[in-house]
Motif scaffolding. Structure first.
Motif, PDB file in Angstrom:
ATOM      1  N   ILE A  10       0.840  -1.204   0.000  1.00 12.06           N
ATOM      2  CA  ILE A  10       0.000   0.000   0.000  1.00 12.06           C
ATOM      3  C   ILE A  10       0.871   1.249   0.000  1.00 12.06           C
ATOM      4  CG2 ILE A  10      -1.614   1.366   1.399  1.00 12.06           C
ATOM      5  CD1 ILE A  10      -2.823  -1.325   2.321  1.00 12.06           C
ATOM      6  N   GLU A  11       1.900   1.257   0.836  1.00 11.49           N
ATOM      7  CA  GLU A  11       2.804   2.408   0.882  1.00 11.49           C
ATOM      8  C   GLU A  11       3.480   2.634  -0.467  1.00 11.49           C
ATOM      9  OE1 GLU A  11       5.455   1.410   4.017  1.00 11.49           O
ATOM     10  OE2 GLU A  11       3.980   1.721   5.619  1.00 11.49           O
ATOM     11  N   ALA A  12       3.917   1.540  -1.101  1.00 14.09           N
ATOM     12  CA  ALA A  12       4.584   1.659  -2.404  1.00 14.09           C
ATOM     13  C   ALA A  12       3.612   2.138  -3.476  1.00 14.09           C
ATOM     14  CB  ALA A  12       5.200   0.315  -2.799  1.00 14.09           C
ATOM     15  N   GLN A  13       2.374   1.664  -3.423  1.00 15.13           N
ATOM     16  CA  GLN A  13       1.373   2.098  -4.398  1.00 15.13           C
ATOM     17  C   GLN A  13       1.032   3.571  -4.211  1.00 15.13           C
ATOM     18  OE1 GLN A  13      -1.446  -0.972  -3.368  1.00 15.13           O
ATOM     19  NE2 GLN A  13      -1.009  -2.169  -5.207  1.00 15.13           N
ATOM     20  N   ILE A  14       0.970   4.015  -2.974  1.00 22.37           N
ATOM     21  CA  ILE A  14       0.734   5.436  -2.716  1.00 22.37           C
ATOM     22  C   ILE A  14       1.916   6.261  -3.211  1.00 22.37           C
ATOM     23  CG2 ILE A  14       0.563   7.161  -0.864  1.00 22.37           C
ATOM     24  CD1 ILE A  14      -1.109   5.106   0.698  1.00 22.37           C
ATOM     25  N   GLU A  15       3.123   5.776  -2.935  1.00 21.05           N
ATOM     26  CA  GLU A  15       4.328   6.463  -3.388  1.00 21.05           C
ATOM     27  C   GLU A  15       4.328   6.624  -4.909  1.00 21.05           C
ATOM     28  OE1 GLU A  15       8.103   8.284  -2.781  1.00 21.05           O
ATOM     29  OE2 GLU A  15       6.659   7.600  -1.297  1.00 21.05           O
ATOM     30  N   ALA A  16       3.784   5.631  -5.613  1.00 15.47           N
ATOM     31  CA  ALA A  16       3.717   5.682  -7.071  1.00 15.47           C
ATOM     32  C   ALA A  16       2.495   6.447  -7.573  1.00 15.47           C
ATOM     33  CB  ALA A  16       3.708   4.264  -7.635  1.00 15.47           C
ATOM     34  N   HIS A  73      -0.695   5.414  -7.170  1.00 14.66           N
ATOM     35  CA  HIS A  73      -1.745   4.474  -7.571  1.00 14.66           C
ATOM     36  C   HIS A  73      -2.733   4.310  -6.418  1.00 14.66           C
ATOM     37  CE1 HIS A  73       1.529   2.540 -10.344  1.00 14.66           C
ATOM     38  NE2 HIS A  73       1.250   3.785 -10.654  1.00 14.66           N
ATOM     39  N   TYR A  74      -3.549   5.317  -6.179  1.00 11.06           N
ATOM     40  CA  TYR A  74      -4.407   5.324  -4.997  1.00 11.06           C
ATOM     41  C   TYR A  74      -5.511   4.267  -5.063  1.00 11.06           C
ATOM     42  CZ  TYR A  74      -2.214   9.868  -4.100  1.00 11.06           C
ATOM     43  OH  TYR A  74      -1.327  10.872  -3.872  1.00 11.06           O
ATOM     44  N   LEU A  75      -6.095   4.067  -6.228  1.00  5.20           N
ATOM     45  CA  LEU A  75      -7.156   3.075  -6.332  1.00  5.20           C
ATOM     46  C   LEU A  75      -6.600   1.665  -6.134  1.00  5.20           C
ATOM     47  CD1 LEU A  75     -10.095   2.507  -6.750  1.00  5.20           C
ATOM     48  CD2 LEU A  75      -9.733   2.553  -9.231  1.00  5.20           C
ATOM     49  N   GLN A  76      -5.420   1.411  -6.672  1.00  3.62           N
ATOM     50  CA  GLN A  76      -4.787   0.113  -6.439  1.00  3.62           C
ATOM     51  C   GLN A  76      -4.484  -0.073  -4.955  1.00  3.62           C
ATOM     52  OE1 GLN A  76      -1.382  -0.525  -8.956  1.00  3.62           O
ATOM     53  NE2 GLN A  76      -2.480   0.027 -10.824  1.00  3.62           N
ATOM     54  N   ALA A  77      -4.032   0.991  -4.296  1.00  2.00           N
ATOM     55  CA  ALA A  77      -3.755   0.915  -2.864  1.00  2.00           C
ATOM     56  C   ALA A  77      -5.030   0.632  -2.081  1.00  2.00           C
ATOM     57  CB  ALA A  77      -3.121   2.221  -2.387  1.00  2.00           C
ATOM     58  N   LEU A  78      -6.137   1.234  -2.490  1.00  2.00           N
ATOM     59  CA  LEU A  78      -7.420   0.970  -1.838  1.00  2.00           C
ATOM     60  C   LEU A  78      -7.815  -0.491  -2.006  1.00  2.00           C
ATOM     61  CD1 LEU A  78     -10.024   1.839  -0.411  1.00  2.00           C
ATOM     62  CD2 LEU A  78     -10.909   2.545  -2.648  1.00  2.00           C
ATOM     63  N   ASN A  79      -7.658  -1.025  -3.194  1.00  2.00           N
ATOM     64  CA  ASN A  79      -7.964  -2.440  -3.431  1.00  2.00           C
ATOM     65  C   ASN A  79      -7.100  -3.348  -2.564  1.00  2.00           C
ATOM     66  OD1 ASN A  79      -9.896  -1.781  -5.352  1.00  2.00           O
ATOM     67  ND2 ASN A  79      -8.458  -1.931  -7.063  1.00  2.00           N
ATOM     68  N   THR A  80      -5.840  -2.973  -2.388  1.00  2.00           N
ATOM     69  CA  THR A  80      -4.945  -3.764  -1.536  1.00  2.00           C
ATOM     70  C   THR A  80      -5.398  -3.712  -0.084  1.00  2.00           C
ATOM     71  OG1 THR A  80      -3.090  -3.319  -3.036  1.00  2.00           O
ATOM     72  CG2 THR A  80      -2.548  -4.106  -0.829  1.00  2.00           C
ATOM     73  N   ALA A  81      -5.817  -2.535   0.381  1.00  2.00           N
ATOM     74  CA  ALA A  81      -6.315  -2.412   1.749  1.00  2.00           C
ATOM     75  C   ALA A  81      -7.551  -3.283   1.963  1.00  2.00           C
ATOM     76  CB  ALA A  81      -6.632  -0.949   2.062  1.00  2.00           C
ATOM     77  N   GLN A  82      -8.450  -3.293   0.986  1.00  2.00           N
ATOM     78  CA  GLN A  82      -9.643  -4.131   1.102  1.00  2.00           C
ATOM     79  C   GLN A  82      -9.281  -5.613   1.044  1.00  2.00           C
ATOM     80  OE1 GLN A  82     -12.196  -2.830   2.098  1.00  2.00           O
ATOM     81  NE2 GLN A  82     -12.551  -0.811   1.213  1.00  2.00           N
ATOM     82  N   GLN A  83      -8.262  -5.941   0.280  1.00  2.00           N
ATOM     83  CA  GLN A  83      -7.768  -7.324   0.224  1.00  2.00           C
ATOM     84  C   GLN A  83      -7.241  -7.753   1.587  1.00  2.00           C
ATOM     85  OE1 GLN A  83      -4.877  -7.823  -2.906  1.00  2.00           O
ATOM     86  NE2 GLN A  83      -4.175  -9.793  -2.143  1.00  2.00           N
ATOM     87  N   ALA A  84      -6.530  -6.856   2.255  1.00  2.00           N
ATOM     88  CA  ALA A  84      -6.015  -7.155   3.591  1.00  2.00           C
ATOM     89  C   ALA A  84      -7.162  -7.340   4.582  1.00  2.00           C
ATOM     90  CB  ALA A  84      -5.092  -6.028   4.054  1.00  2.00           C
ATOM     91  N   LEU A  85      -8.185  -6.500   4.492  1.00  2.00           N
ATOM     92  CA  LEU A  85      -9.321  -6.608   5.405  1.00  2.00           C
ATOM     93  C   LEU A  85     -10.123  -7.882   5.161  1.00  2.00           C
ATOM     94  CD1 LEU A  85     -10.495  -2.896   5.452  1.00  2.00           C
ATOM     95  CD2 LEU A  85      -9.490  -4.186   7.345  1.00  2.00           C
ATOM     96  N   ALA A  86     -10.124  -8.375   3.932  1.00  2.00           N
ATOM     97  CA  ALA A  86     -10.784  -9.646   3.658  1.00  2.00           C
ATOM     98  C   ALA A  86     -10.059 -10.792   4.360  1.00  2.00           C
ATOM     99  CB  ALA A  86     -10.839  -9.893   2.154  1.00  2.00           C
ATOM    100  N   THR A  87      -8.739 -10.633   4.549  1.00  2.00           N
ATOM    101  CA  THR A  87      -7.950 -11.648   5.256  1.00  2.00           C
ATOM    102  C   THR A  87      -8.110 -11.530   6.759  1.00  2.00           C
ATOM    103  OG1 THR A  87      -6.324 -11.664   3.468  1.00  2.00           O
ATOM    104  CG2 THR A  87      -5.619 -12.560   5.581  1.00  2.00           C
TER     105      THR A  87
END
Length: 332
Positions: free
Chosen positions: A168-174, A176-190
């Motif tokens: 998420i940090e790397a995606q924000i750095e790049a 890619h906010y929507l990709q970072a959001l998807n990653t956060a939701q992926q983590a919450l699914a786990t």
């Protein structure tokens, strides 16, 4: 011979790209344990792990029979008087080994893959290795083995979530906010109890202009914590919630687009040209400003060589902030 073992998710065994079926559960259990350990294991330890309820002669006989079945299937497993291990002549690929090595590499401060696009690519590859819970769906009628399984599942789930946090940090750095959001939701699914990912989703939704969804994410966090743990969110989560309500959570650089790199960066009002880099510093300063009303005491010192963009960084943050600013210059 090429042996491939995937343990993160439903287990997969392949020899030379062909699936291998091991009907005996303890044969699979022994193979999985050797693969996860990544090092030779003592005979006595394996016998105690797999046959804790048998007397020694019967347990040793069962162990020898299991080794025979594994070798008969073509698996490159060797044993001497003391240990059991994979053959040095075989090429053995194990996903947990690759995962472990990748994380170690990202933790090496001198490795060029630690930051930038290479880190983003490496973290994405590591996250993809985790297809599900460690040895998902597998169990063994052995208290010792089940205890090991539980600990390994907790370890790899935690390692995966840590990788997602860095991703998420790397995606924000790049940008890619929507990709970072998807990653956060992926983590919450786990693991839906991880507040760090609720906060990440709240912040990213606010950055994407989805204030209502960001507040809904907060309510979801409150309900999950109350229902599962009987607790309230951390102060950090509450502070972010208040900041969103007050419209003080702004993206590090303008407003991002919806997907990949293209179109996701443009300057905040008042800045004449695109601002590239310094995202981590931008994020920190933005958060300090967002909390300035309730916590007016922080002091932030920005240091660096001349020309690296210190003044521009401050201008970018303030251009997107409603905070009234007083500028001054100190002369020796």
């Amino acid at each position: 011979m090429n042996l491939r073992l995937e343990l993160l998710g439903p287990p997969v065994i392949q020899i030379n790209e062909e699936a291998v079926n091991l009907p005996r559960r303890r044969s699979r259990a022994l193979l999985y344990y050797l693969a996860a350990a990544g090092a030779p294991q003592s005979r006595d330890h394996l016998i105690a792990l797999l046959w804790p309820n048998l007397d020694e002669p019967r347990a040793r006989h069962a162990f020898r029979s299991t080794l025979y079945q594994l070798r008969r299937t073509g698996l490159p497993i060797e044993a001497d008087r003391e240990t059991v291990h994979f053959s040095a002549h075989a090429k053995v690929w194990v996903d947990v080994t690759v995962f472990r090595q990748g994380v170690a590499r990202l933790c090496a401060p001198t490795d060029p893959v630690v930051t930038g696009p290479m880190a983003l690519a490496q973290l994405t590859e590591l996250a993809a290795l985790y297809r599900g819970e460690f040895l998902e769906g597998f169990y063994l009628n052995s208290l010792n083995y089940e205890e090991w399984l539980y600990l390994e599942r907790e370890h790899w789930r935690g390692a995966y979530l840590d990788v997602l946090e860095r991703l998420i940090e790397a995606q924000i750095e790049a940008g890619h906010y929507l990709q970072a959001l998807n990653t956060a939701q992926q983590a919450l699914a786990t693991d839906p109890l991880q507040e760090r990912f609720h906060r990440a989703a709240m912040r990213l939704l606010a950055w994407l202009g989805q204030r209502t969804e960001a507040l809904t994410q907060y309510e979801r966090c409150v309900q999950i914590l109350r229902d599962k743990l009987g607790t309230a969110p951390l102060d950090e989560t509450e502070a972010l919630h208040r900041a969103i309500l007050e419209g003080k959570v702004v993206p590090p650089i303008g407003t991002p687009g919806a997907g990949g790199p293209a179109g996701e960066r443009w300057p905040a009002p008042g800045c004449p040209s695109p601002f590239v880099g310094q995202r981590s510093g931008h994020w920190v300063l933005s958060e300090v400003l967002a909390r300035a009303e309730s916590d007016p005491t922080p002091v932030v010192m920005i240091t660096g060589e001349p020309g690296v963009g210190k003044t521009r960084l401050v201008q970018e943050v303030l251009a997107a902030s409603p905070v009234i600013t007083i500028w001054g210059t100190a002369h020796p």
